[in-house]
Write a protein that holds these residues in place. Structure first.
Motif, PDB file in Angstrom:
ATOM      1  N   TYR A  28      61.616   3.305  42.079  1.00  0.00           N
ATOM      2  CA  TYR A  28      61.986   4.554  42.668  1.00  0.00           C
ATOM      3  C   TYR A  28      63.222   5.133  42.639  1.00  0.00           C
ATOM      4  CZ  TYR A  28      56.749   4.399  43.914  1.00  0.00           C
ATOM      5  OH  TYR A  28      55.513   4.641  43.863  1.00  0.00           O
ATOM      6  N   LYS A  29      63.586   6.158  42.114  1.00  0.00           N
ATOM      7  CA  LYS A  29      65.062   6.930  42.387  1.00  0.00           C
ATOM      8  C   LYS A  29      65.305   7.046  43.850  1.00  0.00           C
ATOM      9  CE  LYS A  29      64.974   8.802  37.667  1.00  0.00           C
ATOM     10  NZ  LYS A  29      65.018   9.914  36.830  1.00  0.00           N
ATOM     11  N   PRO A  30      66.290   7.227  44.049  1.00  0.00           N
ATOM     12  CA  PRO A  30      66.856   7.633  45.518  1.00  0.00           C
ATOM     13  C   PRO A  30      66.143   8.870  46.155  1.00  0.00           C
ATOM     14  CG  PRO A  30      68.783   7.126  44.201  1.00  0.00           C
ATOM     15  CD  PRO A  30      67.858   7.058  43.413  1.00  0.00           C
ATOM     16  N   ASP A  49      67.220  -1.928  50.929  1.00  0.00           N
ATOM     17  CA  ASP A  49      67.375  -3.406  50.518  1.00  0.00           C
ATOM     18  C   ASP A  49      68.433  -3.701  49.837  1.00  0.00           C
ATOM     19  OD1 ASP A  49      66.723  -5.879  50.017  1.00  0.00           O
ATOM     20  OD2 ASP A  49      65.026  -5.669  48.554  1.00  0.00           O
ATOM     21  N   LYS A  50      69.463  -3.971  50.482  1.00  0.00           N
ATOM     22  CA  LYS A  50      70.653  -4.293  49.890  1.00  0.00           C
ATOM     23  C   LYS A  50      70.784  -5.438  48.787  1.00  0.00           C
ATOM     24  CE  LYS A  50      73.295  -2.308  53.728  1.00  0.00           C
ATOM     25  NZ  LYS A  50      74.668  -2.535  54.719  1.00  0.00           N
ATOM     26  N   GLU A  51      69.858  -6.257  48.589  1.00  0.00           N
ATOM     27  CA  GLU A  51      69.669  -7.254  47.646  1.00  0.00           C
ATOM     28  C   GLU A  51      69.041  -6.729  46.406  1.00  0.00           C
ATOM     29  OE1 GLU A  51      71.065 -10.024  48.031  1.00  0.00           O
ATOM     30  OE2 GLU A  51      71.856  -9.335  49.911  1.00  0.00           O
ATOM     31  N   LYS A 102      72.033  -2.062  44.192  1.00  0.00           N
ATOM     32  CA  LYS A 102      73.431  -2.487  43.762  1.00  0.00           C
ATOM     33  C   LYS A 102      74.148  -1.518  42.695  1.00  0.00           C
ATOM     34  CE  LYS A 102      72.641  -7.182  45.122  1.00  0.00           C
ATOM     35  NZ  LYS A 102      72.674  -8.802  44.666  1.00  0.00           N
ATOM     36  N   MET A 103      73.326  -1.123  41.852  1.00  0.00           N
ATOM     37  CA  MET A 103      73.839  -0.145  40.743  1.00  0.00           C
ATOM     38  C   MET A 103      74.023   1.135  41.085  1.00  0.00           C
ATOM     39  SD  MET A 103      72.090  -1.757  37.331  1.00  0.00           S
ATOM     40  CE  MET A 103      70.347  -1.288  37.790  1.00  0.00           C
ATOM     41  N   GLN A 104      73.166   1.553  42.120  1.00  0.00           N
ATOM     42  CA  GLN A 104      73.272   3.161  42.463  1.00  0.00           C
ATOM     43  C   GLN A 104      73.511   3.457  44.022  1.00  0.00           C
ATOM     44  OE1 GLN A 104      72.910   5.282  40.216  1.00  0.00           O
ATOM     45  NE2 GLN A 104      72.122   4.052  38.569  1.00  0.00           N
ATOM     46  N   GLU A 105      74.465   2.254  44.489  1.00  0.00           N
ATOM     47  CA  GLU A 105      74.462   2.664  45.761  1.00  0.00           C
ATOM     48  C   GLU A 105      75.233   3.815  46.466  1.00  0.00           C
ATOM     49  OE1 GLU A 105      77.117   0.296  49.372  1.00  0.00           O
ATOM     50  OE2 GLU A 105      77.156  -0.568  47.598  1.00  0.00           O
ATOM     51  N   VAL A 111      79.023  10.134  45.863  1.00  0.00           N
ATOM     52  CA  VAL A 111      78.430   8.957  44.742  1.00  0.00           C
ATOM     53  C   VAL A 111      79.793   7.948  44.495  1.00  0.00           C
ATOM     54  CG1 VAL A 111      77.292   8.368  42.596  1.00  0.00           C
ATOM     55  CG2 VAL A 111      76.947  10.758  44.010  1.00  0.00           C
ATOM     56  N   ARG A 112      80.759   8.561  44.390  1.00  0.00           N
ATOM     57  CA  ARG A 112      82.049   7.517  44.222  1.00  0.00           C
ATOM     58  C   ARG A 112      82.870   7.249  45.245  1.00  0.00           C
ATOM     59  NH1 ARG A 112      82.367  11.968  40.766  1.00  0.00           N
ATOM     60  NH2 ARG A 112      83.992  13.052  41.818  1.00  0.00           N
ATOM     61  N   THR A 113      82.866   7.787  46.310  1.00  0.00           N
ATOM     62  CA  THR A 113      83.601   7.472  47.353  1.00  0.00           C
ATOM     63  C   THR A 113      82.926   7.822  48.810  1.00  0.00           C
ATOM     64  OG1 THR A 113      85.800   7.646  48.709  1.00  0.00           O
ATOM     65  CG2 THR A 113      85.092   9.647  47.058  1.00  0.00           C
TER      66      THR A 113
END
Length: 386
Positions: A243-245, A257-259, A264-267, A331-333
């Motif tokens: 599922y996307k954000p 779930d940070k694991e 990790k790719m889309q934080e 998204v970047r900062t």
């Protein structure tokens, strides 16, 4: 709330509902036309088609509602001024705070509704839409592909079979180029779909799998007697629905779930989606206050209202663009979170300043807007003659 406030609220509420319905229908029709391929090209029933388009409505309403409220506020105030009712109210000593009260009531109701939709209903509808699309893809053999035709199921995935024989498909060809690093081709004499524990599989018989690796001239070929393909994996990673954000609940965004590899790719997108949901209701407040700041004071027939409306429209567009830009930067900062909330809050504070204390500033803005409108009106005839 007195009779005057109820009268104003009724006019504004009717205008809001009319604008919301009209704008939603117009944009919904464009969504319907875009999804029409579900019926014409992918063989789905009208019920599935209607369900897909209905699931997009919450996202549309959350964007349209603040705009509809802005238009309704302008309409109601312009009508009151045009009928000289604002002048009478002002002459009777009606304070701006009392005039603002009915608009504030509608504004708070709309904000609460938008908050409920963005925090709960919208992600739930997106998740349901993703499940439905996955189900449609998994059922592609029965509903999408046609005998003797090459059918593109999605970008990079092509399916073909020669003919049907009862429930079986004969002469199957499937090319999977979704992974740019590898091309996979499935060839089989025969195939059939089966359901096991709620999962759909395509069972291929007597065929081969050819894999073309990058920087290699030769293909790796594996022959098989029977080979099973999980149909629910089409469009997904690892055979599971990812599922996307925007398709995740607000609690999942607050406590992700940070694991998880996808997180990790889309934080940054998780962070931006979360704060965008919380900031969305603030735009209903900002847009209403901007509209009221523009037309909340009585104007004579000699004082044009068009320039004030144009100034309000420009302010609303600038506030929304600033919000979109901040959300994109978030998204970047993480520091851009200030802009996500700052855009509607500053717009609201600026409007409140003009409503209750910035009369001199408002007059200067009005004169500048009137001068700009006069210059534009003088410039257009010259352009037409040229």
């Amino acid at each position: 709330m007195g009779q005057i406030e109820r009268y104003i609220m009724r006019n504004a509420a009717v205008a809001f509902v009319a604008c919301l319905v009209a704008l939603t229908l117009v944009i919904w029709v464009t969504q319907i036309l875009r999804e029409l391929d579900l019926v014409t090209g992918k063989g789905q029933t009208f019920a599935i088609f209607l369900t897909v388009t209905m699931l997009s409505l919450p996202a549309l309403i959350t964007i349209i509602a603040p705009v509809a409220l802005f238009i309704a506020t302008l309409y109601a105030l312009n009508k009151l001024n045009g009928d000289s009712e604002l002048i009478v109210m002002s002459a009777a000593g009606m304070a701006p705070a009392r005039l603002l009260r009915p608009f504030a009531a509608i504004m708070l109701v709309v904000s609460i509704v938008v908050a409920a939709m963005t925090i709960h209903l919208m992600p739930a509808s997106f998740a349901a839409l993703r499940d439905l699309i996955t189900q449609i893809r998994a059922d592609f053999v029965a509903t999408i592909v046609k005998e003797g035709q090459f059918t593109t199921l999605e970008s990079g995935l092509t399916f073909h079979f020669r003919q049907r024989s009862g429930d079986a498909l004969l002469g199957i060809f499937m090319q999977d180029r979704r992974d740019p690093e590898r091309t996979t081709i499935y060839l089989a004499e025969r195939g059939q779909t089966v359901d096991v524990d709620g999962q759909s599989y395509l069972i291929l018989e007597k065929g081969s799998v050819q894999r073309q690796e990058p920087n290699s001239r030769d293909s790796a070929i594996v022959t098989f007697e029977r080979y099973a393909i999980d149909l629910s994996s089409f469009g997904q990673d690892g055979g599971e629905i990812v599922y996307k954000p925007r398709e995740r609940s607000t609690m999942e965004l607050l406590f992700p779930d940070k694991e998880e590899n996808y997180y990790k790719m889309q934080e940054g997108r998780f962070r931006a989606e979360l704060h965008e949901r919380f900031a969305a209701p603030l735009y209903a407040i900002a847009f209403t206050l901007i509209a009221f700041a523009a037309l909340g004071e009585p104007r004579t027939t000699r004082q044009g209202r068009g320039s004030a409306m144009a100034a309000a429209l420009i302010a609303v567009v600038l506030v929304r663009i600033a919000g979109f830009a901040a959300s994109s930067a978030l998204v970047r900062t993480p520091a851009a979170v200030v802009g996500v909330y700052g855009a509607p809050i500053l717009g609201s504070l600026g409007a409140l300043f003009l409503i209750f204390g910035g009369h001199g500033v408002k007059r200067r803005i009005s004169r500048l807007a009137d001068a700009a409108a006069a210059q534009l009106a003088a410039f257009l005839p010259r352009v037409r003659r040229a």
